[in-house]
Each structure stands twice: as C-alpha cells, then as structure tokens.
Design an enzyme around this catalytic site. Structure first.
Site, short mmCIF file in Angstrom:
data_model
loop_
_atom_site.label_atom_id
_atom_site.label_comp_id
_atom_site.label_asym_id
_atom_site.label_seq_id
_atom_site.Cartn_x
_atom_site.Cartn_y
_atom_site.Cartn_z
N THR A 114 34.85 8.88 -10.98
CA THR A 114 35.71 8.75 -9.81
C THR A 114 35.42 7.47 -9.05
OG1 THR A 114 35.71 11.16 -9.58
CG2 THR A 114 36.45 9.89 -7.68
N THR A 115 34.13 7.19 -8.84
CA THR A 115 33.73 5.99 -8.11
C THR A 115 34.10 4.73 -8.87
OG1 THR A 115 31.87 7.30 -7.28
CG2 THR A 115 31.80 4.94 -6.84
N TYR A 124 45.61 18.85 -10.90
CA TYR A 124 47.05 19.02 -10.68
C TYR A 124 47.64 20.21 -11.42
CZ TYR A 124 51.92 18.13 -9.71
OH TYR A 124 53.21 18.29 -9.29
N TYR A 170 32.10 18.29 -14.53
CA TYR A 170 32.17 17.74 -13.17
C TYR A 170 33.11 18.61 -12.34
CZ TYR A 170 33.12 14.23 -9.49
OH TYR A 170 33.28 13.58 -8.30
N ARG A 173 39.08 17.32 -4.90
CA ARG A 173 39.98 16.38 -5.55
C ARG A 173 40.90 17.04 -6.57
NH1 ARG A 173 39.16 10.75 -5.51
NH2 ARG A 173 37.39 10.08 -4.27
N LYS A 211 27.79 18.37 -12.90
CA LYS A 211 27.75 17.61 -11.66
C LYS A 211 28.50 18.46 -10.65
CE LYS A 211 29.38 13.44 -9.31
NZ LYS A 211 30.21 12.21 -9.42
N ILE A 218 24.10 12.59 -9.34
CA ILE A 218 24.97 11.50 -9.77
C ILE A 218 25.55 10.93 -8.50
CG2 ILE A 218 27.05 10.90 -11.05
CD1 ILE A 218 26.30 13.03 -13.09
#
Length: 295
Positions: A48-49, A111, A137, A142, A165, A207
């Site tokens: 994501t980052t 989604y 994750y 999100r 994570k 993380i």
C-alpha cells in the site's frame, strides 16, 4: 512450526517517482541501501505504501525485479501481490516468485468483498500455485473486509500461508488469532502505534510505515519486544507515538512521502487519486518531525 520470514521491523517502502510520475529507480535503490544499512529487517515492495494500486502490471513486475536485485539477499524481500481478482493475484504472485522474492504480501480482496469462505478459497487458490510463503494482509479500513480469527485458523493449515500483517486495530481479535493459530501463523503488526502491544501477545514484529523515516527506531521497538523487554519497547513506542500517528494524518502514503520530502529524501509526489495534504496537516507533520530531530 513454520519458518519465520523475519523478526523485527520490515519497511513498507515507498515507490519514489520523478515529477513526471515515472518510477525513480535510482532513488529507490538509494532508499533500499539506506534502509538495510540502518537496520531494517526486511524490505516490503509494492505494498500500500508503495502505491501498488497505481502501478501498471508491467511497472509492478519491474519494481519487484529491481528491488529483489538491489536487496541481493541482505534481508528478506517481500513483494505485494494482492488483488481482488484471484487469477490476477496468482499471476502477480508467480511473477514475484520468478523474480526471486522471498515471500508475498497479499491483501484481502477489496471492493467485491469476499465472504470468509471466499477468503479461504481465494488465498488457498494462490497458495496452491506458488512455492514461497505468503503473508496475509488484513486492513479492513481500506478493503471493507475483516479476516476473522477462525478464518485465519483454517488458512494457517496451508503450508505456504505463513504469517499475517494485521491492521484491523482490534487487539482482542489479534489475541484470539494467536491463541487459535499458535506457531502456525506468525503475526506482524500493520500499525506502527501497536508494535509493542502485538509483540507482547506473541507477535514477531511490524511491517512499518515509520521505518521509512526512522528505521532504527522501528527496528528497536520491535527488537526489544521480541527479545522480551516489553517495558523498554513500550517506552520507545510511547516516545514516538506522535509521529506514528501523524504519519497517518492523511491517507497513507501521502504523509510519509511528504515527510521524506521534508527530510530532503526527494521521493517525489504521489500518483492520483492521491494528492497533497492541507497546510494544517503538513504543519502538524512537520512539527512531529522536528520534535524528533528528523528535520
């Protein structure tokens, strides 16, 4: 007991861009070298980052190949390969494995919001088709999907699903997951403000977004905790809590890229739809960086 991918703090590294929004590979190489030199325990690329949603499939594959080559086995290199399309996630995962990644980081499908049964089928489908370990994750803020402890238990039986994570913010849920799964599923915090708490429950590290700007600190918080010195880990966690929080004063990775640019690291802008912070948010972030002597 499955082999640990890493203990300590792995950096969820940003993807630096030029001003024309192309990938700045020279800068990415510099960041990777600097992170390893300063004690980072793993490099997580295309998460994501790292703005994976706006990397094209070709860029995604190339960034992973570049990172694996630059890391060169000095620490584990973990590739983000999650998708809400199971077949595409499998393709990304196989490409990362072929590139030499040590492990995969796979976010829950977003989604289309799979059921818990769908999550088991999705992750198992990919895990059946790769030969390197997978870190699941979970970031419901999100994705709109939260992996339940019982689902983790089912997934932990797969030999290639090695870790999670966890970024759901629910300490009670994490405790239940660890109680159910034991050594079959390593837990990494996905929130920098909960490193010590999760390690105290049996987690193996973090993380980290914080690692982009303060790798030694993130490493030390995690290392102290894993070594059993929870009071020292907690003290450092609390000392840096303001920056952990202010790095999320806007949507990640907007603040961390802004912070790195304030520090002179020149990682460039975020790609749309992510854009710059408000003046008030930027001032708050700058004050936190100044408070810790980072600028």
């Amino acid at each position: 007991m499955k082999k640990l991918i890493f203990t300590g703090a792995g950096v969820a590294i940003v993807t630096p861009f030029h001003n024309d929004f192309s990938v700045n590979y020279d800068k990415l190489g510099e960041l990777i070298d600097d992170q390893i030199a300063r004690g980072t325990d793993a490099v997580i690329i295309c998460g994501t980052t790292g703005e994976s949603p706006t990397l094209s499939p070709e860029e995604h594959a190339e960034v992973i190949r570049f990172a694996v080559k630059r890391v060169a086995g000095r620490v584990p290199c973990i590739a983000g390969t999650g998708s809400n399309d199971t077949v595409f996630a499998t393709r990304l995962s196989r490409e990362a494995e072929e590139a030499g990644a040590d492990a995969l980081l796979m976010v829950t499908p977003y989604y289309n919001k799979a059921s818990q049964a769908g999550l088991i089928k999705h992750f198992s489908y990919v895990a059946d088709r790769v030969n390197i370990p997978i870190i699941l994750y979970n970031v419901p803020s999100r994705t709109g999907v939260d992996i339940k402890p019982e689902t983790y238990l089912a997934l932990s039986k797969h030999p290639n699903i090695a870790a999670i994570k966890e970024a759901n913010g629910d300490i009670s849920s994490v405790a239940k997951t660890i109680a159910l799964c034991g050594e079959d599923l390593a837990v990494y915090s996905g929130n920098d403000d909960q490193i010590t708490a999760l390690i105290a429950l049996g987690g193996k590290g973090v993380i980290s977004v914080l690692s982009n700007v303060a790798p030694e600190i993130a490493h030390e918080i995690a290392a102290l905790g894993v070594a059993g010195d929870i009071p020292a880990s907690a003290a450092l966690q609390l000392e840096w809590l303001d920056l952990c929080n202010d790095l999320f004063v806007d949507v990640n990775p907007i603040p961390v890229k802004a912070a790195m640019n304030m520090m002179g690291l020149e990682v460039g802008p975020c790609r749309l739809p992510l854009c710059g912070m408000s003046d008030a948010a930027a001032a708050k972030l700058k004050a936190a960086l100044q408070n810790h002597g980072l600028i």
